[in-house]
Design a protein around this motif. Structure first.
Motif: not given
Lengths: 197, 197
Positions: A99-115
């Motif tokens: 992959f030679r494009g750019t990235y975007h790091v969300l910093g996690g996933t949505l999680s109802a359990l972990q709020g």
């Protein structure tokens, strides 16, 4: 009769993923026996990382540069943004050199359990970046878990109307994998997405 | 595209026992995400341990005090010395609270394979300590491995003529253990050393 300094070291080491109380004791002992070759360098390396490493203000990647070395590399294709959960996933994709494009790091996933709600992730900055007319595609490289897929759904929703095309990673048989060991869901997905030879 | 600071941190973390390259990456990422709650405290704790912890000049135990907290505890029974391979074994015995004597940490076992001879271990200082008329018993709490037993043999040899009685830990069925899962050697030893009820 363990001294307080060692006790605290063991307690902190046991918070690392993959280390429990017993393996933290082993690790502490291992470090003590290698004071100059491991304990001191590791301590200094951690202090340096804590001091120097920041999240890239553009994509959220971890680097000592801001913008990070991917974002500031002019040879990267800026028309494609690959959305990942954390920097570890970015590293995994970089190792493939596919992959030679750019990235975007969300910093996690949505999680109802972990709020974790949409506002706890770097989704607004992604929406901002997608408004740039130079960006034509967003690839969602999120884990194929319930939380990952929920996140993919929310990101897709937020990006609707921005005009970029949105794709996700293919599901299928892992390269080198044996069919017999695959779960039904993967096998079904691989069958549906079959490719003409 | 991992920066050199993170690369080095991962490389050093992968030298800890129980962590390979993959789990070292996970650990590094975990640390980065918890800069203030884990990365900085762990770095400081390691620097403190490297600075403060030394081997006790009497018994070889790891402690910030010298003599160590066991050796300088006047309530301990100085007539008995328990010989262990490393400080981890001392910690294990201390957790049982079943032993109130003092220790002697050899700093390893003899190993032909790794080129560890009798002079690389703290055996001479043990022989010195055993000359004290107040010392009446030396307990060899060494691992029941080939190297451990070879070491026990050499220590016994060096202590002969010092007048102390020498004992070793009992072999037998682990408490809570099932006979069906025990190896033949342990079962034979347990049978030979059976105790009248």
């Amino acid at each position: 009769m363990i001294g307080p300094e060692i006790e605290r070291l063991i307690q902190l080491l046991s918070k690392l993923p993959g280390l429990g109380p017993r393996s933290a004791r082993r690790a502490a002992l291992h470090l003590m026996k290698r004071r100059d070759s491991l304990l001191v360098p590791l301590s200094e390396s951690m202090a340096l990382a804590a001091e120097a490493i920041r999240n890239c203000s553009v994509c959220g990647n971890l680097d000592s540069r801001d913008p990070c070395s991917v974002c500031s590399d002019h040879s990267r294709d800026r028309s494609t943004i690959c959305v990942v959960e954390d920097a570890g996933d970015l590293w995994a994709l970089e190792r493939t050199r596919a992959f030679r494009g750019t990235y975007h790091v969300l910093g996690g996933t949505l999680s109802a359990l972990q709020g974790v709600g949409p506002d706890d992730l770097n989704i607004p900055s992604l929406v901002e970046r997608a408004k740039d007319p130079a960006v034509t595609e967003v690839i969602l490289a999120l884990n194929a878990t319930v939380d990952g897929q929920t996140t993919a759904h929310v990101v897709t929703d937020r990006l609707s109307g921005s005009g970029v095309s949105i794709s996700r990673l293919a599901h299928g048989v892992p390269v080198g994998g044996e069919l017999d060991y695959l779960d039904d869901g993967t096998l079904t997905a691989a069958l549906k997405a079959r490719r003409p030879l």
